[in-house]
Design an enzyme around this catalytic site. Sequence first.
Site, PDB file in Angstrom:
ATOM      1  N   LEU A   8      20.498 -95.087  21.347  1.00 43.89           N
ATOM      2  CA  LEU A   8      21.532 -95.908  20.700  1.00 43.89           C
ATOM      3  C   LEU A   8      21.957 -97.013  21.655  1.00 43.89           C
ATOM      4  O   LEU A   8      22.310 -96.726  22.795  1.00 43.89           O
ATOM      5  CB  LEU A   8      22.797 -95.066  20.488  1.00 43.89           C
ATOM      6  CG  LEU A   8      22.884 -94.075  19.366  1.00 43.89           C
ATOM      7  CD1 LEU A   8      24.209 -93.344  19.478  1.00 43.89           C
ATOM      8  CD2 LEU A   8      22.789 -94.787  18.025  1.00 43.89           C
ATOM      9  N   HIS A   9      21.905 -98.252  21.196  1.00 41.17           N
ATOM     10  CA  HIS A   9      22.438 -99.316  22.059  1.00 41.17           C
ATOM     11  C   HIS A   9      22.978-100.507  21.294  1.00 41.17           C
ATOM     12  O   HIS A   9      23.563-101.400  21.893  1.00 41.17           O
ATOM     13  CB  HIS A   9      21.376 -99.794  23.053  1.00 41.17           C
ATOM     14  CG  HIS A   9      20.277-100.571  22.401  1.00 41.17           C
ATOM     15  ND1 HIS A   9      19.256 -99.964  21.726  1.00 41.17           N
ATOM     16  CD2 HIS A   9      20.065-101.901  22.305  1.00 41.17           C
ATOM     17  CE1 HIS A   9      18.450-100.894  21.250  1.00 41.17           C
ATOM     18  NE2 HIS A   9      18.910-102.076  21.576  1.00 41.17           N
ATOM     19  N   ARG A  10      22.789-100.563  19.968  1.00 39.46           N
ATOM     20  CA  ARG A  10      23.228-101.760  19.221  1.00 39.46           C
ATOM     21  C   ARG A  10      24.748-101.872  19.242  1.00 39.46           C
ATOM     22  O   ARG A  10      25.452-100.867  19.029  1.00 39.46           O
ATOM     23  CB  ARG A  10      22.804-101.693  17.761  1.00 39.46           C
ATOM     24  CG  ARG A  10      21.375-101.736  17.609  1.00 39.46           C
ATOM     25  CD  ARG A  10      20.824-102.764  16.663  1.00 39.46           C
ATOM     26  NE  ARG A  10      19.403-102.736  16.922  1.00 39.46           N
ATOM     27  CZ  ARG A  10      18.754-103.579  17.695  1.00 39.46           C
ATOM     28  NH1 ARG A  10      19.379-104.605  18.225  1.00 39.46           N
ATOM     29  NH2 ARG A  10      17.475-103.433  17.924  1.00 39.46           N
ATOM     30  N   ASP A  22      18.614 -96.697  16.857  1.00 37.51           N
ATOM     31  CA  ASP A  22      18.937 -97.988  16.257  1.00 37.51           C
ATOM     32  C   ASP A  22      18.046 -99.076  16.858  1.00 37.51           C
ATOM     33  O   ASP A  22      18.303-100.261  16.693  1.00 37.51           O
ATOM     34  CB  ASP A  22      20.422 -98.326  16.406  1.00 37.51           C
ATOM     35  CG  ASP A  22      20.904 -98.347  17.848  1.00 37.51           C
ATOM     36  OD1 ASP A  22      20.063 -98.287  18.765  1.00 37.51           O
ATOM     37  OD2 ASP A  22      22.129 -98.428  18.062  1.00 37.51           O
TER      38      ASP A  22
END
Length: 353
Positions: A200-202, A274
């Site tokens: 997850l990084h968005r 994501d």
Amino acid sequence: MNHILHVVGARPNFGKAAPVLRGLRQRGIRQTLVHTGQHYDRNMSDVFFDELEIPEPDFNLEVGSASHASQKAEIMRRFEPIVLERKPDITLVYGDVNSTVAAALVCAKLLIPIGHVEAGLRSFDRTMPEEINRMVTDRLSDVLFTPSEDADANLLREGMPKERIHFVGNVMIDSLIRLLPAARRRSTNGFPARFALVTLHRPSNVDNGENLRQILESLTRVSKGLSIVFPVHPRTRQRVAAFGIDTQNLHLLDPMPYVEFLSLQARAEVVITDSGGIQEETTYLGVPCLTLRQNTERPITVTTGTNILVGDDRKLLVSELEKIVHGKKKEGIAPPFWDGHTSDRIADILQRM
Ligand code: UD1
């Protein structure tokens, strides 16, 4: 083309550029490699150069992190003199990160032709910074290398001349196919027998404390049936700490080198992500993927691959995960030209130009 300049900057670029650099080297074409330094942590950059056997960059612009406008401006300022000095016949840019569009803008102004590898993808969601990067880069490019036929259709619809568009397939899959045997040989010691792999990084998922908390709580709910392995992007790590989120039921790890991450992807029951590229890699590997986004610029991973968009619907996330825990998995097939030879097709086209 006698002299090709490549620009890379962020983690997803490296696996795309590596096979193209190799293909052109085998054809004896002169190349210059520029790293913008958008990603600079060892685990976000150097390890990829080592594993993917990317040569030492000729230039590292060392721009580091900043707001999008400042980061792009700094890349442009530092990149322009290099283009003026090297005068390449064409500059190749990759994917949709800030480094990609910044380099394209510099070359367009200096009348240096631009080739865009991974052209034509569209999420039709302008709240995603990458969508702006994709649209602008394609608009400025003279040679458009597409990964799937939906990308050709997008470019034609936007009025790009047909002669500029080359459907070559997915170049990142070239790197995957090359390193999959090494990934399969990796030991599984220390990892649970059955696990879900999470990335997850968005900004839409991690910059809002409530969203991030809800996602991680949903994962914790299923973690009794399936262990959750979570290599954490530096940006996400900062947010988890700042929001004081409890992660004790999750296996949090540092960002991983490519081969190690691939070995986990290949063995995971499911990947929850994501990322853009991971939707594609799971489709190639036949591993189910639940994408925490409302849309995707890679629709082929949903129509023919193993990807399911769960958006921000936490109930859907949990119910899809429970199906997978009980052995009900979405099947898929690899799209056309995701075959390990995309870089050869790109190199052949460039050699003929
Ligand atoms: C970038 C890309 C995104 C891609 C992602 C993969 C853009 C607009 N986004 O997002 O498309 O999916 O890379 O990782 O280009 N940081 C570090 N060390 C690093 C790099 C970043 O600590 O080596 C931290 C910094 O706090 C930085 C933040 O991560 O501010 C975000 O980095 P940035 O490069 O701006 O975007 P990503 O989220 O990595």
